[in-house]
Design a protein around this motif. Structure first.
Motif: not given
Length: 353
Positions: A203-207, A210-214, A231-232, A306-312
């Motif tokens: 759940q820590l990286i679920e958001p 979700q961003r990557l899925e878009q 919710q993925l 951070t969440a941003e590092e995960w995304y990048e």
């Protein structure tokens, strides 16, 4: 030499026990060292232990486990070492360990790979949590001839109570089991492996997912004993099976290991990340505890704060199969050198000298 392994779980059912005890048994066979493995839980009780209801069967299984431990005491004189993985009994004080050490004067090797001195209440264990007797970890450390710890955080705790502490990571057999290399293809599969006790960390990286899925097309495969509540759109659940573990992992292009920045999480031994890297799969992990030492940041994967590092970092790997290939090769060689069964062969045997 005769060794007794006092373990919690039935054979082959729990990752902790499989990799910290059971995978070493062929090494003992090779050296003609006699041993016996004595689990607390039966296979029948284990099948329902973390499921709702079944109170009667669980109670009978608990009582049967205590009876087996009492009977085991009378056989202790036949053994030179008693290796205790995590604890002899799941609830109550460390009476078995005290009798083994103080009455029978047995050399105890105490092994743990989690911060088991800390309360860690979850939905599946909340009823038993008040009976866990977490303080017994300190006592067992003091009574032991040697203590074997899965990472430096655990080692620092054990050294407060015992001078003979050995660092023994949860390692992998990179010759006979984890010897395959993931071939990076155009299709991208992100994934995670674990048990019900750590599923909530996703759940820590679920958001982020979700961003990557878009923006990107990928599959997110979760290999576990229970399905996650996420919710993925990309989610695929794969029921964990020991005989398919490596095969299922090889489906992944990128392996994930999120953790909260907590004292309990610092006791984790980065084992998921090691599994990924051993198979040539880049590991993207939280920069917490043993993950920082286990994953060479920027070479075999990424450690994120951070969440941003995960995304990048996930975006970078999704878009770059060549980077995934290079990081996978680096990680596989890293595990062979620093986290393999072969590299720690002598360390394990030294516990019984």
């Amino acid at each position: 030499m005769r060794l007794l392994f006092v373990v919690p779980y039935p054979h082959g059912e729990a990752a902790s026990q499989r990799y910290r005890v059971e995978q070493w048994l062929p090494i003992l066979d090779m050296h003609e060292i006699k041993y016996e493995v004595a689990p607390f839980w039966s296979c029948q009780t284990w099948q329902v232990l973390y499921k709702p209801r079944h109170a009667r069967q669980k109670s009978i299984g608990l009582l049967a486990g205590f009876i087996k431990r009492c009977a085991l005491l009378f056989r202790l004189p036949a053994y030179d070492f008693v290796f205790i993985h995590r604890e002899a009994t799941p609830v109550g004080p460390p009476w078995f360990e005290w009798i083994a050490a103080k009455v029978f004067r047995k050399k105890i090797v105490f092994d743990f790979d989690d911060a088991i001195w800390l309360p860690n209440t979850t939905a599946s264990n909340k009823m038993a949590a008040s009976f866990k007797w977490h303080g017994k970890t300190r006592s067992i450390c003091r009574w032991s001839d040697k203590v074997s710890c899965g990472n430096n955080y655990l080692l620092s705790f054990a050294q407060k109570h015992n001078q003979k502490v050995v660092l023994l990571p949860s390692v992998l057999d990179t010759v006979h089991l984890y010897h395959h290399r993931k071939e990076q293809r155009a299709e991208v599969v992100l994934g995670w492996i674990g048990s019900h006790s750590t599923l909530l960390y996703l759940q820590l990286i679920e958001p982020v997912l979700q961003r990557l899925e878009q923006k990107y097309r990928f599959r997110f495969v979760v290999i576990a004993d229970q399905p996650p509540q996420l919710q993925l759109q990309s989610l695929e659940f794969r029921k964990w099976k020991a005989e398919r573990e490596v095969q299922d992992l090889l489906e992944l292009n990128i392996g994930l290991m999120p953790l909260p920045d907590s004292e309990w999480a610092k006791g984790k031994c980065a084992f998921k990340a090691l599994q990924y890297m051993a198979l040539g799969i880049p590991a993207v992990v939280s920069a917490v505890g043993a993950n920082i030492q286990a994953v060479p940041n920027g070479k075999a994967g990424f450690a994120c704060s951070t969440a941003e590092e995960w995304y990048e970092h996930l975006e970078q790997l999704i878009n770059n199969p060549e980077l995934r290939e290079q990081m996978g090769a680096n990680g596989q060689e890293w595990v062979r050198q620093h986290y393999s069964l072969q590299a720690y062969h002598s360390t394990f045997l030294s516990l019984f000298r």
